[in-house]
Design an enzyme around this catalytic site. Structure first.
Site, PDB file in Angstrom:
ATOM      1  N   SER A 114       0.185  11.912-126.534  1.00  0.00           N
ATOM      2  CA  SER A 114       0.136  12.007-127.997  1.00  0.00           C
ATOM      3  C   SER A 114       1.036  13.110-128.547  1.00  0.00           C
ATOM      4  CB  SER A 114      -1.303  12.231-128.472  1.00  0.00           C
ATOM      5  OG  SER A 114      -1.789  13.495-128.062  1.00  0.00           O
ATOM      6  N   LYS A 156      -3.387  19.122-130.671  1.00  0.00           N
ATOM      7  CA  LYS A 156      -2.747  18.489-131.822  1.00  0.00           C
ATOM      8  C   LYS A 156      -2.170  19.560-132.748  1.00  0.00           C
ATOM      9  CE  LYS A 156      -3.952  14.110-131.018  1.00  0.00           C
ATOM     10  NZ  LYS A 156      -4.326  14.348-129.608  1.00  0.00           N
TER      11      LYS A 156
END
EC number: 3.4.21.88
Length: 202
Positions: free
Chosen positions: A119, A156
């Site tokens: 990701s 993230k």
């Protein structure tokens, strides 16, 4: 050192984790509270048993007078799978230690986290890489963070506006994670400060 009982290991791990997280050993009262003892005296008895087995040294006259006698492994700890509700740096989560100088990173690294998934690949964080992390709960918008959402730990980019937090991937194939702080708990565990590349692609 003589083998520890299960309860003695719990006390020893609590002391070591407390030192890791706060820089100082816990008081007898804190040990009793965390492990459900009826009084600090019960904690004291376990400490004496640990001292007899050579795991700790009790320093008289100080409420935090506990010194670990087992040599700690040097290097940065590598964090593996994290159990729900437990500190990220709890002893049972540490898979191994790597001989990496924390000062190579700015700010300094406190631990390593093995990356799972792609990701964040667009900024060079690949599956299997070791992410160097500076332990802090302070983070600004735009920084890459290690965040815990309920029972899950993720890496993230942080974007926060009021009670809404977006954890943004760096890969268009993944969707942002949106957290409403009024309904869900989120904890910042640290900032990403560097990457040690997985060599499988070589």
């Amino acid at each position: 050192m003589k083998a520890l009982t299960t309860r003695q290991k719990e006390v020893f791990d609590l002391i070591r984790d407390h030192i890791t997280q706060t820089g100082m050993p816990p008081t007898r009262a804190e040990i009793a509270s965390r492990l459900g003892f009826r009084s600090p005296n019960a904690a004291e008895e376990h400490l004496k048993a640990l001292a007899r087995k050579g795991a700790i040294e009790i320093v008289s006259g100080a409420s935090r007078g506990i010194r670990l006698m087992i040599e700690e492994e040097s290097g940065l700890p590598l964090i593996g799978r994290v159990a729900a509700g437990e500190p990220l740096l709890a002893t049972q989560h540490i898979e191994s230690h790597y001989q990496v100088d924390p000062a190579l990173f700015k700010p300094h690294a406190d631990f390593l986290l093995r990356v799972s998934g792609m990701s964040m690949k667009d900024i060079g964080i690949m599956d299997g890489d070791l992410l160097a992390v500076h332990k802090t709960q302070d983070a600004c918008n735009g920084q890459v963070v290690v965040a815990r959402i309920d029972d899950d730990v993720t890496v993230k980019r942080l974007k926060r506006q009021g009670n809404i937090v977006e954890l943004l991937p760096e890969n268009s194939e993944f969707d942002p994670i949106v957290v409403d702080l009024r309904q869900q708990e989120l904890t910042i565990e640290g900032l990403a400060v560097g990457v040690i590349r997985n060599g499988n692609w070589l």
